[in-house]
Design a protein around this motif. Structure first.
Motif, mmCIF file in Angstrom:
data_model
loop_
_atom_site.group_PDB
_atom_site.id
_atom_site.type_symbol
_atom_site.label_atom_id
_atom_site.label_comp_id
_atom_site.label_asym_id
_atom_site.label_seq_id
_atom_site.Cartn_x
_atom_site.Cartn_y
_atom_site.Cartn_z
ATOM 1 N N PRO A 8 2.619 5.050 -11.830
ATOM 2 C CA PRO A 8 1.956 3.912 -11.195
ATOM 3 C C PRO A 8 0.932 4.340 -10.148
ATOM 4 O O PRO A 8 1.091 5.365 -9.479
ATOM 5 N N GLU A 9 -0.145 3.553 -10.023
ATOM 6 C CA GLU A 9 -1.120 3.734 -8.936
ATOM 7 C C GLU A 9 -0.894 2.557 -7.991
ATOM 8 O O GLU A 9 -1.177 1.422 -8.372
ATOM 9 N N ILE A 10 -0.418 2.826 -6.806
ATOM 10 C CA ILE A 10 0.026 1.718 -5.952
ATOM 11 C C ILE A 10 -0.952 1.506 -4.802
ATOM 12 O O ILE A 10 -1.156 2.400 -3.975
ATOM 13 N N GLU A 11 -1.565 0.320 -4.777
ATOM 14 C CA GLU A 11 -2.543 -0.006 -3.731
ATOM 15 C C GLU A 11 -1.911 -0.931 -2.687
ATOM 16 O O GLU A 11 -1.068 -1.759 -3.029
ATOM 17 N N PHE A 12 -2.361 -0.767 -1.449
ATOM 18 C CA PHE A 12 -1.843 -1.614 -0.359
ATOM 19 C C PHE A 12 -2.826 -1.559 0.799
ATOM 20 O O PHE A 12 -3.716 -0.698 0.835
ATOM 21 N N ASN A 22 -5.444 1.497 0.924
ATOM 22 C CA ASN A 22 -5.077 2.848 0.499
ATOM 23 C C ASN A 22 -4.351 2.800 -0.832
ATOM 24 O O ASN A 22 -3.906 1.751 -1.270
ATOM 25 N N GLU A 23 -4.255 3.984 -1.427
ATOM 26 C CA GLU A 23 -3.548 4.075 -2.714
ATOM 27 C C GLU A 23 -2.713 5.342 -2.740
ATOM 28 O O GLU A 23 -3.151 6.393 -2.275
ATOM 29 N N ILE A 24 -1.516 5.224 -3.278
ATOM 30 C CA ILE A 24 -0.677 6.408 -3.531
ATOM 31 C C ILE A 24 -0.252 6.351 -4.997
ATOM 32 O O ILE A 24 0.239 5.323 -5.467
ATOM 33 N N HIS A 57 -8.127 6.837 0.145
ATOM 34 C CA HIS A 57 -8.579 5.548 0.639
ATOM 35 C C HIS A 57 -9.060 4.736 -0.553
ATOM 36 O O HIS A 57 -9.685 5.272 -1.462
ATOM 37 N N GLU A 58 -8.764 3.453 -0.577
ATOM 38 C CA GLU A 58 -9.259 2.587 -1.660
ATOM 39 C C GLU A 58 -10.510 1.857 -1.202
ATOM 40 O O GLU A 58 -10.999 2.057 -0.089
ATOM 41 N N ASN A 59 -10.951 0.938 -2.054
ATOM 42 C CA ASN A 59 -12.221 0.270 -1.847
ATOM 43 C C ASN A 59 -12.285 -0.657 -0.630
ATOM 44 O O ASN A 59 -13.294 -0.745 0.057
HETATM 45 MG MG MG Z 1 -7.085 2.124 -7.322
#
Ligand code: MG
Length: 445
Positions: free
Chosen positions: A129-133, A193-195, A186-188
């Protein structure tokens, strides 16, 4: 007592563990926890620990409230943020009825049943999984404007940024808890952020996602930040998705890989995608379970709204990512619909069920869509046979309610409770008068 139990009891003594937290989830995937002392460990393994399940969302029917928690010894880990002296450990638990049967309402049970159906055909599901928050500054009160911790964007390197400190600590804690991180960035969105977690079997990954959410929240609080996995916290900024890479293994080999085939994708892989696409309207209520989930799906910013697949197309619901030609094991299917606030046990169960249906019934994969589907007109999309995802939770629940596949996959109790619970959420939402309505209508007429 088997050797896994012995291992746990030895580790508890070696690390001077003071409390053992028993973790389980309710129907929406919120973590629940009770602490026991080491003296009760043996009973927990042999008999289970009794809890009153009646206050837990969806766990029991009104006439049965006693439940048992049975810890899974293979999930024993020290809780990283509690330090190593006088330590606290955790184990994920299965929920059982008083006579020791798996509880119909336990999300782990739902996933396990689905995994064993696949296993009967020699197939094992692996997930990455690519987890964004988002990270916001504390203190935050509901109703106040959100203050992201930075104004950075995709892959940005922020010098001495708070996000870097955050990611370093979060990744260290995850690794200390035996959860392998592929990468983090870092996300958009500002403060987003994304882990990404490394591939693991579906049950381990679902357990790991629950742990990750907890680690992220704890680390944020320690840095005077607050983390949220809410699908769309800010108007006009990207939502938080959980792109889910899926592959089926058969006899130790990736069954989605076929050397020389287009995209390296086997017939089974194509049928799996066809199943994901055909049943998406039915299971969308599970992968995107909140009123707010549909603000992400329909808020553009690289979230999918239409049911199609592509190779290079990031607005597609399903993507067949690039795989290294030398690495057959990396052929996979990326499902981009799921958001970060899903219950991962239920989400993996329904995605697997939809894909398996495609394999069992030999569905044909439709044509791919390489144009950005967002930029086409409705008419062009229709001509290509591309349908929209449900536009809100209400419509998603309608499709869900009429789906035999969902009733079968979740079992009657979870299916009905979920439907009731989510219909209530929709009614409460419908009663609200929002700021948008006041701003756009109040002074106008
Ligand atoms: Mg992403």
């Amino acid at each position: 007592m088997d050797h896994l139990h012995d291992d746990v009891i030895r580790k508890v003594a070696d690390h001077d563990v003071r409390f053992i937290r028993l973790w389980f989830c309710d129907i929406v995937g919120a973590l629940k926890s009770i602490a026991i002392s080491p003296a009760d460990l043996e009973t927990a393994f042999t008999e289970g620990i009794g809890i009153d399940g009646s206050t837990i969302e969806g766990l029991t029917r009104s006439y049965e409230s006693d439940m048992l928690l049975r810890p899974d010894p293979s999930t024993f880990e020290l809780i990283a943020w509690r330090g190593t002296s006088n330590a606290t450990a955790r184990m994920m638990c299965d929920v059982l009825t008083p006579d020791g049967e798996p509880a119909a309402s336990d999300p782990r049970r739902v996933l396990r049943d689905q995994l064993s159906r696949a296993e009967d055909q020699g197939l094992e599901l692996f997930v990455h999984p690519e987890i964004e928050f988002y990270l916001f500054q504390e203190p935050y009160q509901v109703g106040e404007a959100l203050r992201p911790i930075d104004r950075a964007g995709y892959f940005d390197h922020v010098h001495r940024g708070n996000g870097q400190d955050f990611r370093r600590l979060a990744v260290e804690h995850l690794e200390a808890m035996n959860i392998q991180v592929e990468y983090s960035h870092h996300e958009n969105g500002p403060g987003q952020n994304e882990i990404d977690l490394r591939y693991a079997d579906a049950m381990t990954t679902a357990d790991n996602i629950i742990t990750l959410r907890t680690v992220v929240k704890e680390v944020a609080l320690g840095l005077d930040q607050v983390a949220t996995f809410m699908p769309k916290p800010m108007v006009g900024e990207p939502g938080s998705g959980m792109h889910t890479h899926l592959s089926l293994f058969q006899g130790g080999k990736n069954a989605f890989h076929e050397p020389g085939a287009e995209y390296g994708l086997s017939r089974m892989g194509r049928q799996f995608i066809a199943g994901l696409l055909r049943h998406a309207p039915e299971y969308c209520a599970i992968t995107n379970q909140w009123v707010n989930s549909y603000k992400r799906l329909w808020g553009a910013q690289e979230a999918p709204s239409y049911i199609c697949w592509g190779h290079n197309n990031r607005s597609a619901l399903v993507r067949v990512p690039f795989h290294k030609p030398t690495k057959g094991t990396s052929s996979r299917v990326e499902y981009r619909g799921t958001d970060s606030a899903t219950n991962p046990y239920l989400a993996f169960a329904v995605l697997l069920a939809a894909g398996m249906k495609g394999i069992e019934e030999g569905y044909d994969m439709p044509e791919g869509a390489e144009d950005a589907v967002w930029e086409l007109t409705d008419r062009e999309r229709q001509a290509m046979g591309i349908e929209p995802l449900p536009t809100d939770l209400f419509r998603a629940l309608d499709n869900f309610e009429h789906s035999e596949l969902m009733a079968e996959t979740l079992g009657e109790q979870v299916f009905e409770f979920f439907l009731r619970d989510k219909r209530n959420e929709w009614s409460r939402y419908r009663e609200q008068v929002t700021r948008y309505e006041l701003e756009s209508t109040f002074g106008r007429i």
